[in-house]
Enzyme design. Sequence first.
Site, PDB file in Angstrom:
ATOM      1  N   GLN A  93      13.695  -5.108   0.979  1.00  0.00           N
ATOM      2  CA  GLN A  93      12.332  -4.744   1.362  1.00  0.00           C
ATOM      3  C   GLN A  93      11.495  -5.981   1.634  1.00  0.00           C
ATOM      4  O   GLN A  93      11.630  -7.016   0.970  1.00  0.00           O
ATOM      5  CB  GLN A  93      11.680  -3.908   0.254  1.00  0.00           C
ATOM      6  CG  GLN A  93      10.327  -3.337   0.649  1.00  0.00           C
ATOM      7  CD  GLN A  93       9.819  -2.343  -0.380  1.00  0.00           C
ATOM      8  OE1 GLN A  93      10.553  -1.875  -1.229  1.00  0.00           O
ATOM      9  NE2 GLN A  93       8.547  -1.993  -0.284  1.00  0.00           N
ATOM     10  N   CYS A  99       9.454   1.469   0.749  1.00  0.00           N
ATOM     11  CA  CYS A  99      10.685   1.557  -0.039  1.00  0.00           C
ATOM     12  C   CYS A  99      11.383   2.884   0.194  1.00  0.00           C
ATOM     13  O   CYS A  99      12.608   2.985   0.106  1.00  0.00           O
ATOM     14  CB  CYS A  99      10.373   1.363  -1.518  1.00  0.00           C
ATOM     15  SG  CYS A  99       9.143   2.523  -2.177  1.00  0.00           S
ATOM     16  N   HIS A 254       8.113   4.234  -6.785  1.00  0.00           N
ATOM     17  CA  HIS A 254       9.041   3.487  -5.933  1.00  0.00           C
ATOM     18  C   HIS A 254      10.230   4.390  -5.605  1.00  0.00           C
ATOM     19  O   HIS A 254      10.694   5.141  -6.454  1.00  0.00           O
ATOM     20  CB  HIS A 254       9.493   2.240  -6.690  1.00  0.00           C
ATOM     21  CG  HIS A 254      10.315   1.281  -5.915  1.00  0.00           C
ATOM     22  ND1 HIS A 254       9.846   0.626  -4.796  1.00  0.00           N
ATOM     23  CD2 HIS A 254      11.583   0.848  -6.100  1.00  0.00           C
ATOM     24  CE1 HIS A 254      10.782  -0.176  -4.343  1.00  0.00           C
ATOM     25  NE2 HIS A 254      11.854  -0.058  -5.116  1.00  0.00           N
ATOM     26  N   ASN A 278      17.915   0.134  -6.247  1.00  0.00           N
ATOM     27  CA  ASN A 278      16.556  -0.279  -5.918  1.00  0.00           C
ATOM     28  C   ASN A 278      16.609  -0.960  -4.549  1.00  0.00           C
ATOM     29  O   ASN A 278      17.305  -1.971  -4.381  1.00  0.00           O
ATOM     30  CB  ASN A 278      16.057  -1.273  -6.975  1.00  0.00           C
ATOM     31  CG  ASN A 278      14.624  -1.707  -6.727  1.00  0.00           C
ATOM     32  OD1 ASN A 278      14.079  -1.516  -5.642  1.00  0.00           O
ATOM     33  ND2 ASN A 278      14.011  -2.303  -7.736  1.00  0.00           N
ATOM     34  N   TRP A 280      14.753  -2.938  -3.196  1.00  0.00           N
ATOM     35  CA  TRP A 280      14.354  -4.337  -3.213  1.00  0.00           C
ATOM     36  C   TRP A 280      15.569  -5.269  -3.226  1.00  0.00           C
ATOM     37  O   TRP A 280      15.466  -6.439  -2.896  1.00  0.00           O
ATOM     38  CB  TRP A 280      13.491  -4.641  -4.455  1.00  0.00           C
ATOM     39  CG  TRP A 280      12.103  -4.109  -4.364  1.00  0.00           C
ATOM     40  CD1 TRP A 280      11.498  -3.588  -3.261  1.00  0.00           C
ATOM     41  CD2 TRP A 280      11.139  -4.052  -5.419  1.00  0.00           C
ATOM     42  NE1 TRP A 280      10.215  -3.200  -3.564  1.00  0.00           N
ATOM     43  CE2 TRP A 280       9.957  -3.475  -4.885  1.00  0.00           C
ATOM     44  CE3 TRP A 280      11.140  -4.420  -6.755  1.00  0.00           C
ATOM     45  CZ2 TRP A 280       8.815  -3.272  -5.641  1.00  0.00           C
ATOM     46  CZ3 TRP A 280      10.010  -4.214  -7.520  1.00  0.00           C
ATOM     47  CH2 TRP A 280       8.856  -3.640  -6.958  1.00  0.00           C
TER      48      TRP A 280
END
Length: 686
Positions: A93, A99, A254, A278, A280
Amino acid sequence: LFRPMSFVKIKAFQKAGHRRRNNNVQYVENNGTWKLRENIKANALVAVKESLGFKELGPSSHKSRGIAWKRAGELCSKPQFIVGGATRTDICQGALGDCWLLAAIASLTLNEEVLARVVPAGQGFGDNYAGIFHFQFWQFGEWVDVVIDDRLPVKDGELVFVHSAEGNEFWSALLEKAYAKLVFVCVVSCSTSEGFEDFTGGIAESYELSKAPSNMFQIIQKALEAGALLGCSIDITSAADSEAVTRQKLVKGHAYSLTGVTEVNYRGRKEKLVRMRNPWGQVEWTGAWSDSSSEWNSITASERPNANAEDGEFWMSFSEFLSHYSRIEICTLTPDAITSDSIKYWAVSNHDGTWRKGSTAGGCRNNPYTFWMNPQYVIKLNDEDDDPDDNEVGCSFVVGLIQKNRRRLRKAGEDMHTIGFAIYEFHGQRDVHLDKNFFLTHAQKARSETFVNLREVCTRFKLPPGEYLVVPSTFEANQDGDFCLRVFSEKQTETLPCDDPVDAELPDESVSDDEVDSGFRGMFVKLAGADMEISATELTTILNKIIAKRTDIKTDGFSLETCRIMVNLMDDSGNGKLGLGEFATLWKKIQRYLGIYKKNDMDNSGTISTPEMRLALKEAGFTLNNTIFQLLVARYAETDMTLDFDNYVACLMRLEMMFRVFKRLDPHQSGFIELDFQQVCHAITF
């Protein structure tokens, strides 16, 4: 996000095969096709800040400061489209809070066949590089090609938004750019379920994990086995909670993707585990079953997955998953996205529809006298589910209602409508649009979980075999919109629109000269004058003098155009005027129309509303489908969705003329006619 510059149609990409020179690329039209023009003046094509978007990404926003647009070849010496296959770890990200999109893309990479449709093969920065790439997305029932150039927003030498952990890999960044172009607005405002659907054409269900069914783990397991995409998130209670990190390194508000499940033997019992990611690419769960946690030491090596890399992916127990996460979204795929014979896919039906003010936008059941005007669909459920894990008998199906293209209107200050649907048990004709009497006397059997202002409302049902009526609607009446209604069913079903056929039963009201009584004959002599015929101009004067004396109906007066229609309809001789019998026939018809008008003016206002108009049309002998009725309302109703008497008569006269002309040209009642140019001209003159 950014609306990228594009100078090509898809054919240009397929035929390109050109090498770019000095970053100067432009496409010019030549006889309907697009061709590459090279060696144009440097920097002739400039990407501007406005291309990023508006509001938080607008030209004056802090997020857009210092951003420049650069091609991949300007960011590294050897750019690659995909390095070592497109995987979920390729997606990191950036500065944009999307997200949810990254979670959807990560899940997409788990299904190679679906990914290959969204990200077509054969693209890259090699010999055939032309500065453009193309992707495919599902939008409201069809797959759409999106072509973009490879300029990407950069700040301080780094990509601002989605990027790959591999510095020279660009497929994920270009995919995000193409999707932003598709949705036309900042992708922050969308959701994981929308990304799931737009990447697969599937249908996304949402479960509140605090109220999860007892077989939730089996539902997840079967969904993954069927190639479904899964995303989940943790609710926030305030703006301060957004992307706040808990003590065990879970991020609130998220979007995560759920990428796997397994069961392991742990200290003499079965332990259910789920694998999370995740987007990220970092910040992982630190509780039980996290990377390098002690629980892994108690299971055999053969059962232990590789779970040590700091890549944003981690395992956790299913029980803790239920306690920490708030919601899970599961996107079931369409049959065309599944090629494996081992997967039992669901049947799908898809219908497009419209809500239009005054005609087909009846609002929810809070509007009992207009609700029936909404579009209606019949679902026929034949076979019960065959599922040994579920003791509930019935037919499983999912109904999804999507409102189309509303985000494109946000710049004009509009937003999503609040939408939902109701389901009724139904026994009767499928080719009849049910009127208000049905809905005033029948309770709904089921309904969407809520009316909500999201792009889609989706709910799963299990009902006994039979026929059911689905009525999609906006919450408020008289809101224009387009929608797509989809039904996914575990067993084969049949879904059809429930609408009136287009037809007319026109009574023979013709009156011959000999049948006219002496009183009417005397009136005609006074009105017709010396030529004993009434022209359209004379008819206008006559009718307006008569209706001016009435106080029970409202009218602005008959126009000359309306009276010409009446004359053309009644004029059998073809001289453009009405004789005695023709005028008597017209008078008889107007009297019948007046009686129907008065009967359907329920509030004695002197006008009729558009719902009353549809009932009046049916009583006058016309059965019309939603599409035609929408046109009539648009052309004849006032802004307050009422019709006065002259507009009502004009509408009926035009309808009758249309049907009579068609029936005259279709003597065998086949429902089809074929006309040459002369016949078309003749039909138009009526």
